[in-house]
Motif scaffolding. Structure first.
Motif, PDB file in Angstrom:
ATOM      1  N   HIS A   1       1.284  10.470  10.276  1.00 21.29           N
ATOM      2  CA  HIS A   1       1.283   9.926   8.914  1.00 21.29           C
ATOM      3  C   HIS A   1       0.939   8.438   8.876  1.00 21.29           C
ATOM      4  O   HIS A   1       0.761   7.786   9.904  1.00 21.29           O
ATOM      5  CB  HIS A   1       2.653  10.154   8.269  1.00 21.29           C
ATOM      6  N   ASN A   2       0.899   7.902   7.671  1.00 23.29           N
ATOM      7  CA  ASN A   2       0.618   6.487   7.441  1.00 23.29           C
ATOM      8  C   ASN A   2       1.901   5.661   7.455  1.00 23.29           C
ATOM      9  O   ASN A   2       3.000   6.190   7.617  1.00 23.29           O
ATOM     10  CB  ASN A   2      -0.115   6.310   6.108  1.00 23.29           C
ATOM     11  N   TYR A   3       1.751   4.344   7.266  1.00 19.83           N
ATOM     12  CA  TYR A   3       2.908   3.461   7.154  1.00 19.83           C
ATOM     13  C   TYR A   3       3.694   3.842   5.896  1.00 19.83           C
ATOM     14  O   TYR A   3       3.138   3.935   4.804  1.00 19.83           O
ATOM     15  CB  TYR A   3       2.461   2.000   7.075  1.00 19.83           C
TER      16      TYR A   3
ATOM     17  N   HIS B   1      -3.587   9.601   9.347  1.00 20.44           N
ATOM     18  CA  HIS B   1      -3.965   8.869   8.137  1.00 20.44           C
ATOM     19  C   HIS B   1      -3.523   7.419   8.253  1.00 20.44           C
ATOM     20  O   HIS B   1      -2.382   7.138   8.623  1.00 20.44           O
ATOM     21  CB  HIS B   1      -3.310   9.501   6.909  1.00 20.44           C
ATOM     22  N   SER B   2      -4.430   6.482   7.973  1.00 20.27           N
ATOM     23  CA  SER B   2      -4.146   5.049   7.926  1.00 20.27           C
ATOM     24  C   SER B   2      -3.608   4.554   9.271  1.00 20.27           C
ATOM     25  O   SER B   2      -4.317   4.601  10.280  1.00 20.27           O
ATOM     26  CB  SER B   2      -3.185   4.750   6.782  1.00 20.27           C
TER      27      SER B   2
ATOM     28  N   HIS C   1      -6.897   5.659  -1.126  1.00 21.46           N
ATOM     29  CA  HIS C   1      -6.211   5.618   0.171  1.00 21.46           C
ATOM     30  C   HIS C   1      -4.950   6.468   0.155  1.00 21.46           C
ATOM     31  O   HIS C   1      -4.615   7.114   1.148  1.00 21.46           O
ATOM     32  CB  HIS C   1      -5.862   4.170   0.509  1.00 21.46           C
TER      33      HIS C   1
ATOM     34  N   ARG D   1       5.428   0.562   0.017  1.00 24.29           N
ATOM     35  CA  ARG D   1       5.735   1.303   1.242  1.00 24.29           C
ATOM     36  C   ARG D   1       6.934   0.781   2.023  1.00 24.29           C
ATOM     37  O   ARG D   1       7.595   1.538   2.723  1.00 24.29           O
ATOM     38  CB  ARG D   1       4.512   1.302   2.176  1.00 24.29           C
TER      39      ARG D   1
ATOM     40  N   ALA E   1      -6.575   2.531   9.720  1.00 21.66           N
ATOM     41  CA  ALA E   1      -6.295   1.094   9.547  1.00 21.66           C
ATOM     42  C   ALA E   1      -6.814   0.321  10.757  1.00 21.66           C
ATOM     43  O   ALA E   1      -6.051  -0.082  11.629  1.00 21.66           O
ATOM     44  CB  ALA E   1      -4.798   0.872   9.362  1.00 21.66           C
TER      45      ALA E   1
ATOM     46  N   SER F   1      -9.047   7.470   6.736  1.00 19.94           N
ATOM     47  CA  SER F   1      -8.787   6.102   6.259  1.00 19.94           C
ATOM     48  C   SER F   1      -8.063   5.280   7.321  1.00 19.94           C
ATOM     49  O   SER F   1      -7.011   4.693   7.061  1.00 19.94           O
ATOM     50  CB  SER F   1      -7.976   6.114   4.965  1.00 19.94           C
TER      51      SER F   1
END
Length: 225
Positions: free
Chosen positions: A40-42, A104-105, A204, A142, A125, A123
């Motif tokens: 996952h993302n932040y 993601h990210s 995003h 976030r 980072a 996407s």
């Protein structure tokens, strides 16, 4: 629990990692051709990525979606060892065949530099720095979801190396309305000959929930395997 011969089996797994226990939701299809680990993302969690993981598993891959340290059910504070959580999961899923890391990210950046056989960055980072507007957005939207802070995030990113990726084993996906710094880095990769798929109208924050993204990910997995 299996419902019938055509259903997915879903179970919770805890993997012992480097100073952390990595929580995983493992999705097992009736017949598996390989494995995928989803990050996952932040500020994200394994539950948020479960839809993507489900769509991947339906196409015949044993799939694990994880909580990185500082997130979800992972009790460790976010720090510069966050990549080790993904590597721990990759090592575990190698028992089910070649591994693709999908993230993601923040998870996308980790996936691209991981030891997986293949990687898909959604996407990702990849920027070395992010402007005040982006940092402010992350702080507001976030930070409250993380055992850490945006300061820890950028300190962590500074400790995660940027390396050359093998274009044959990598797919990049970005949104047409993505974060400006991410668009810029993805455009550099396009110019360098990497395969970069743009998802029309995707932001995003929602790109990993969209049908065109599912299609791009699963199409690439079918080609690799």
């Amino acid at each position: 629990m299996k419902q019938n011969k055509n259903s997915l089996e879903i179970e919770e797994v805890i993997i012992e990692g480097y100073g952390c226990q990595v929580p995983v939701l493992k999705l097992t299809p009736p017949e598996s051709r390989g494995s995928v680990v989803v990050a996952h993302n932040y500020g994200g969690s394994k539950e948020e990525m479960l839809g993507l993981a489900f769509r991947i598993a339906k196409t015949g891959f044993t799939t694990g979606v994880i909580d990185l340290r500082g997130h979800g059910e992972n009790s460790c504070k976010m720090d510069g060892k966050i990549l080790s959580d993904l590597e721990t999961a990759i090592t575990y899923f190698k028992q089910f065949g070649k591994v693709t890391a999908v993230g993601h990210s923040l998870g996308g950046r980790l996936s691209l530099i991981s030891d997986a056989d293949y990687a898909i960055g959604i996407s990702p980072a990849l920027a070395k720095t992010f402007g005040p507007k982006t940092q402010g957005m992350i702080r507001v939207l976030r930070d409250y979801r993380v055992n850490g802070s945006v300061t820890d995030l950028f300190t962590t990113l500074g400790k995660i190396p940027l390396i050359e990726f093998d274009p044959e084993n990598v797919l990049i996906i970005r949104g047409s309305r993505d974060v400006p710094e991410i668009i810029a880095e993805c455009d550099k990769l396009t110019s360098a000959g990497y395969e970069v798929v743009e998802i029309d109208d995707a932001l995003h924050v929602d790109i990993y929930t969209l049908e065109p993204t599912f299609e791009a990910v699963t199409k690439k997995l079918q080609k690799w395997y």
